[in-house]
Motif scaffolding. Structure first.
Motif, PDB file in Angstrom:
ATOM      1  N   LEU A  21       0.819  -1.206   0.000  1.00 51.60           N
ATOM      2  CA  LEU A  21       0.000   0.000   0.000  1.00 51.60           C
ATOM      3  C   LEU A  21       0.856   1.261   0.000  1.00 51.60           C
ATOM      4  O   LEU A  21       0.395   2.328  -0.369  1.00 51.60           O
ATOM      5  CB  LEU A  21      -0.922   0.045   1.223  1.00 51.60           C
ATOM      6  N   TYR A  24       4.544   1.896  -5.195  1.00 48.94           N
ATOM      7  CA  TYR A  24       3.943   1.886  -6.522  1.00 48.94           C
ATOM      8  C   TYR A  24       4.167   0.527  -7.176  1.00 48.94           C
ATOM      9  O   TYR A  24       4.031   0.396  -8.379  1.00 48.94           O
ATOM     10  CB  TYR A  24       4.562   2.974  -7.393  1.00 48.94           C
ATOM     11  N   HIS A  27       0.857  -0.480  -8.670  1.00 48.51           N
ATOM     12  CA  HIS A  27       0.200   0.489  -9.562  1.00 48.51           C
ATOM     13  C   HIS A  27       1.036   1.750  -9.649  1.00 48.51           C
ATOM     14  O   HIS A  27       1.258   2.425  -8.654  1.00 48.51           O
ATOM     15  CB  HIS A  27      -1.193   0.842  -9.045  1.00 48.51           C
ATOM     16  N   ASP A  53      -6.001   4.402  -6.558  1.00 47.06           N
ATOM     17  CA  ASP A  53      -5.180   4.062  -5.394  1.00 47.06           C
ATOM     18  C   ASP A  53      -4.424   5.260  -4.836  1.00 47.06           C
ATOM     19  O   ASP A  53      -3.602   5.121  -3.948  1.00 47.06           O
ATOM     20  CB  ASP A  53      -4.208   2.935  -5.737  1.00 47.06           C
ATOM     21  N   ALA A  76     -11.566   1.456  -3.855  1.00 49.06           N
ATOM     22  CA  ALA A  76     -10.471   2.399  -4.126  1.00 49.06           C
ATOM     23  C   ALA A  76     -10.391   3.445  -3.015  1.00 49.06           C
ATOM     24  O   ALA A  76      -9.294   3.784  -2.556  1.00 49.06           O
ATOM     25  CB  ALA A  76     -10.670   3.072  -5.488  1.00 49.06           C
ATOM     26  N   ARG A  79      -8.797   1.723  -0.012  1.00 50.51           N
ATOM     27  CA  ARG A  79      -7.352   1.493  -0.193  1.00 50.51           C
ATOM     28  C   ARG A  79      -6.562   2.784  -0.084  1.00 50.51           C
ATOM     29  O   ARG A  79      -5.528   2.839   0.575  1.00 50.51           O
ATOM     30  CB  ARG A  79      -7.079   0.844  -1.554  1.00 50.51           C
ATOM     31  N   ALA A  80      -7.022   3.834  -0.758  1.00 51.89           N
ATOM     32  CA  ALA A  80      -6.298   5.111  -0.711  1.00 51.89           C
ATOM     33  C   ALA A  80      -6.279   5.660   0.713  1.00 51.89           C
ATOM     34  O   ALA A  80      -5.256   6.169   1.175  1.00 51.89           O
ATOM     35  CB  ALA A  80      -6.937   6.116  -1.669  1.00 51.89           C
ATOM     36  N   ARG A  83      -3.770   3.796   2.672  1.00 50.64           N
ATOM     37  CA  ARG A  83      -2.434   4.169   2.200  1.00 50.64           C
ATOM     38  C   ARG A  83      -2.005   5.502   2.808  1.00 50.64           C
ATOM     39  O   ARG A  83      -0.894   5.641   3.316  1.00 50.64           O
ATOM     40  CB  ARG A  83      -2.474   4.265   0.675  1.00 50.64           C
ATOM     41  N   SER A 122      -8.244   0.561 -13.353  1.00 48.23           N
ATOM     42  CA  SER A 122      -6.848   0.344 -12.966  1.00 48.23           C
ATOM     43  C   SER A 122      -6.446  -1.101 -13.217  1.00 48.23           C
ATOM     44  O   SER A 122      -7.292  -1.997 -13.327  1.00 48.23           O
ATOM     45  CB  SER A 122      -6.653   0.681 -11.484  1.00 48.23           C
ATOM     46  N   LEU A 124      -5.190  -2.986 -11.097  1.00 49.26           N
ATOM     47  CA  LEU A 124      -5.639  -3.754  -9.931  1.00 49.26           C
ATOM     48  C   LEU A 124      -7.075  -4.244 -10.135  1.00 49.26           C
ATOM     49  O   LEU A 124      -7.393  -5.390  -9.823  1.00 49.26           O
ATOM     50  CB  LEU A 124      -5.539  -2.904  -8.661  1.00 49.26           C
TER      51      LEU A 124
END
Length: 156
Positions: A21, A24, A27, A53, A76, A79-80, A83, A122, A124
């Motif tokens: 996470l 890169y 992604h 992401d 998304a 996840r973001a 992160r 994406s 992913l």
């Protein structure tokens, strides 16, 4: 400054401390340097209308900007958010909204210093069989960004 695209991103393209996470590795944002060069990042607010992401947003935050990130895909957004939290980014510097960029006017009413639209799905999403975005995976085609929607492609 010669241009952002000549600088190293905040994270390497390998796993960062074993946490994908924070890297890169899974992604890499498209045209990252060119986007940041064009935006000329300052201290203001920037809209990432297709958060994904958070790769573009992460670099905008690193350069001192603040982010409103919108994505129709709830996974998304999650996840973001994880992160950004994992990197210790102050929550006052970003706002993540699950929604469609076509509804920007009703989702947020602030002025932005710049806007990013990175349109498409994406890698992913394509590489995750349960999402159903790929013909090359052994799973039913689904192709819904929001899988909780009752209406799906099988009705056709």
């Amino acid at each position: 400054m010669e241009g952002y695209h000549n600088q190293k991103p905040v994270l390497s393209y390998d796993y960062h401390e074993g946490n994908p996470l924070l890297s890169y590795a899974y992604h890499r944002p498209v045209l990252l340097g060119e986007v940041l060069d064009a935006l000329k990042i300052g201290q203001g607010w920037y809209l990432d209308a297709t958060l994904g992401d958070g790769g573009h947003s992460l670099e905008i935050l690193r350069l001192g900007g603040k982010i409103v990130g919108i994505d129709v895909d709830p996974e998304a957004i999650e996840r973001a958010g994880r992160r950004f939290e994992s990197l210790g980014i102050d929550k006052s510097r970003y706002l993540l909204i699950q929604g469609n960029f076509r509804d920007i006017d009703s989702l947020i009413q602030i002025e932005f210093d710049g806007v990013v639209f990175d349109l498409g799905v994406s890698s992913l999403q394509l590489d995750t069989p349960s999402r159903g975005f790929s013909f090359s995976k052994d799973s039913p085609l689904d192709m819904r960004m929001i899988q909780s929607y009752k209406l799906g492609p099988w009705i056709f």
